[in-house]
Design an enzyme around this catalytic site. Structure first.
Site, PDB file in Angstrom:
ATOM      1  N   TYR A  20       0.905  -1.303  -0.089  1.00  0.00           N
ATOM      2  CA  TYR A  20       0.056  -0.057   0.022  1.00  0.00           C
ATOM      3  C   TYR A  20       0.892   1.427   0.006  1.00  0.00           C
ATOM      4  CZ  TYR A  20       0.908   0.770   5.157  1.00  0.00           C
ATOM      5  OH  TYR A  20       1.550   1.028   6.251  1.00  0.00           O
ATOM      6  N   HIS A  80      -0.228 -21.030  -1.271  1.00  0.00           N
ATOM      7  CA  HIS A  80       0.997 -19.832  -0.798  1.00  0.00           C
ATOM      8  C   HIS A  80       1.716 -19.377  -1.991  1.00  0.00           C
ATOM      9  CE1 HIS A  80      -0.165 -21.669   2.748  1.00  0.00           C
ATOM     10  NE2 HIS A  80       0.770 -20.782   3.655  1.00  0.00           N
ATOM     11  N   LYS A 108       6.516  -1.847   1.919  1.00  0.00           N
ATOM     12  CA  LYS A 108       5.415  -1.164   2.520  1.00  0.00           C
ATOM     13  C   LYS A 108       4.103  -2.153   2.256  1.00  0.00           C
ATOM     14  CE  LYS A 108       3.010   3.313   3.162  1.00  0.00           C
ATOM     15  NZ  LYS A 108       3.261   3.227   4.687  1.00  0.00           N
ATOM     16  N   GLU A 146      12.003   2.052  14.650  1.00  0.00           N
ATOM     17  CA  GLU A 146      10.950   3.156  14.141  1.00  0.00           C
ATOM     18  C   GLU A 146       9.725   3.009  15.009  1.00  0.00           C
ATOM     19  OE1 GLU A 146       9.945   2.405  10.028  1.00  0.00           O
ATOM     20  OE2 GLU A 146       9.715   0.392  10.151  1.00  0.00           O
ATOM     21  N   ARG A 199      -6.705 -20.911  -3.133  1.00  0.00           N
ATOM     22  CA  ARG A 199      -5.795 -20.696  -1.966  1.00  0.00           C
ATOM     23  C   ARG A 199      -4.585 -21.618  -2.355  1.00  0.00           C
ATOM     24  NH1 ARG A 199      -4.013 -22.217   2.813  1.00  0.00           N
ATOM     25  NH2 ARG A 199      -3.615 -20.562   4.297  1.00  0.00           N
ATOM     26  N   ARG A 243       8.077   4.696  -4.447  1.00  0.00           N
ATOM     27  CA  ARG A 243       8.226   3.873  -3.347  1.00  0.00           C
ATOM     28  C   ARG A 243       7.029   2.710  -3.689  1.00  0.00           C
ATOM     29  NH1 ARG A 243       7.406   5.552   2.777  1.00  0.00           N
ATOM     30  NH2 ARG A 243       5.181   5.911   2.140  1.00  0.00           N
TER      31      ARG A 243
HETATM   32  N1  PMP Z   1       7.496   3.461   9.308  1.00  0.00           N
HETATM   33  C1  PMP Z   1       6.365   3.071   9.319  1.00  0.00           C
HETATM   34  C2  PMP Z   1       6.238   1.728   9.842  1.00  0.00           C
HETATM   35  C3  PMP Z   1       5.184   3.615   8.644  1.00  0.00           C
HETATM   36  O1  PMP Z   1       3.901   2.941   8.590  1.00  0.00           O
HETATM   37  C4  PMP Z   1       5.386   4.952   8.267  1.00  0.00           C
HETATM   38  C5  PMP Z   1       4.009   5.543   7.645  1.00  0.00           C
HETATM   39  N2  PMP Z   1       3.753   5.125   6.247  1.00  0.00           N
HETATM   40  C6  PMP Z   1       6.424   5.669   8.210  1.00  0.00           C
HETATM   41  C7  PMP Z   1       7.652   4.956   8.769  1.00  0.00           C
HETATM   42  C8  PMP Z   1       6.581   6.959   7.660  1.00  0.00           C
HETATM   43  O2  PMP Z   1       6.620   6.990   6.066  1.00  0.00           O
HETATM   44  P1  PMP Z   1       5.989   8.180   5.471  1.00  0.00           P
HETATM   45  O3  PMP Z   1       6.894   9.615   5.960  1.00  0.00           O
HETATM   46  O4  PMP Z   1       6.142   7.929   4.108  1.00  0.00           O
HETATM   47  O5  PMP Z   1       4.549   8.463   5.869  1.00  0.00           O
END
Ligand code: PMP
Length: 321
Positions: A41, A124, A169, A201, A122, A67
């Protein structure tokens, strides 16, 4: 039928070639996004600029599209659209929601884009020849409120137990979801994670540390999602004359920071003034945050001006949506 609990309005969304009200959008249960979390996403801000005729500025949109392209590539999905196609699609969804009254022209918005591998029996491993599912939703963006900016927020901390492809992502967000829930249950804004004693993070944000005027953040790697704000904040720090170092940051260093800042599309930059039960530095937003926040707002205004010039000058690519 189950109502979508936290969606008070019913935005027009895009699903596989059609514009439909969110309440009517359906994907088959065998969609691999549902069955396996097999998809990616993207979340991008679209700022409203009522002062100019071009409408909305998709902020750092080229980086968001890059991205998105990297994410689909990493999981072996062919990107359903090129950049121009994605821009046109977002513009179409924005226009539908403005026409419908769900989005006012002066409202900042957020574009949510999801691509899953598609629907298949279904199993994997990737099935051959299936069509990806494409979903786009544009909703109003609610930025942190003035009190959160002025006072900062409290974060809690936890061990990072996610997989080691955090740079994708992915919609497989269970690790992040559990961390967000941990913050919610502890009356905190966000959970900041450590892996092997080192800062990674937040559950949905990148984390920045300021100490003696120097800004640092964990380096880009498979252990974090590189936010679109990562490169932006590096640039803004440069503009502000703030030295930036990408380096491993220990838990002890985080706890001894003068300032902690979290960043994401929906938070922009936000000061963290309490970590667990302790104040961060002097317990109030600091000078590095103030400089970065002001620079961020200037960057938004600058992109809006560039978008406006693009609209006025037909010879330039129109970059507003
Ligand atoms: N790390 C994670 C795990 C996130 O979900 C996000 C938000 N998308 C970010 C960092 C920050 O990314 P961005 O600056 O692109 O929103």
């Amino acid at each position: 039928m189950t109502a979508v609990s936290d969606v008070s309005s019913d935005p027009i969304v895009y699903l596989n070639g059609e514009l439909v009200p969110l309440s009517e959008a359906r994907v088959p249960v065998l969609d691999r996004g549902f069955i396996f979390g097999d998809g990616i996403y993207e979340v991008a801000p679209l700022y409203a600029h009522p002062a100019h005729a071009g409408g909305r500025t998709p902020f750092r949109f080229q980086q968001h599209l890059a991205r998105l392209a990297r994410s689909v590539d990493r999981i072996g999905i062919v990107n359903p659209f090129d950049d121009a196609g994605w821009r046109a699609l977002i513009a179409q969804v924005v226009a539908a929601n403005e026409a419908d009254g769900g989005l006012r022209a002066d409202q900042d918005a957020i574009a949510y884009i999801q691509v899953t591998r598609g629907v298949a029996k279904r199993g994997h491993a990737f099935p051959a020849g299936i069509q990806p599912t494409v979903f786009v939703m544009v909703t109003p963006l609610n930025l942190p409120d003035a009190a959160q900016r002025a006072q900062g927020v409290r974060c809690v901390t936890a061990e990072d137990r996610r997989w080691l492809n955090c740079d994708i992502k992915s919609v497989s967000l269970l690790g992040n979801v559990l961390m967000a829930q941990y913050a919610a249950e502890n009356d905190a804004f966000e959970t900041i994670q450590f892996r092997d004693g080192m800062l990674t993070e937040g559950s949905s944000s990148n984390v920045w540390v300021a100490k003696s005027g120097v800004l640092s953040a964990p380096p880009r790697s498979h252990k974090i999602l590189e936010g679109i704000r990562y490169g932006l904040i590096e640039e803004l720090a440069g503009e502000c004359g703030i030295r930036f170092e990408a380096r491993e940051i220990s838990e002890a260093e985080l706890r001894a920071a003068d300032e902690i800042i979290v960043s994401s599309a929906t938070k922009e930059v936000l000061p963290v003034t309490r970590l667990d039960s302790q104040p961060v530095g002097e317990g109030k937003p600091g000078a590095v945050f103030a400089a970065l926040y002001a620079a961020y707002q200037r960057a938004k205004a600058q992109e809006a001006r560039e978008a406006q010039q693009g609209v006025e000058n037909e010879s330039r690519e129109r970059i507003t949506v």
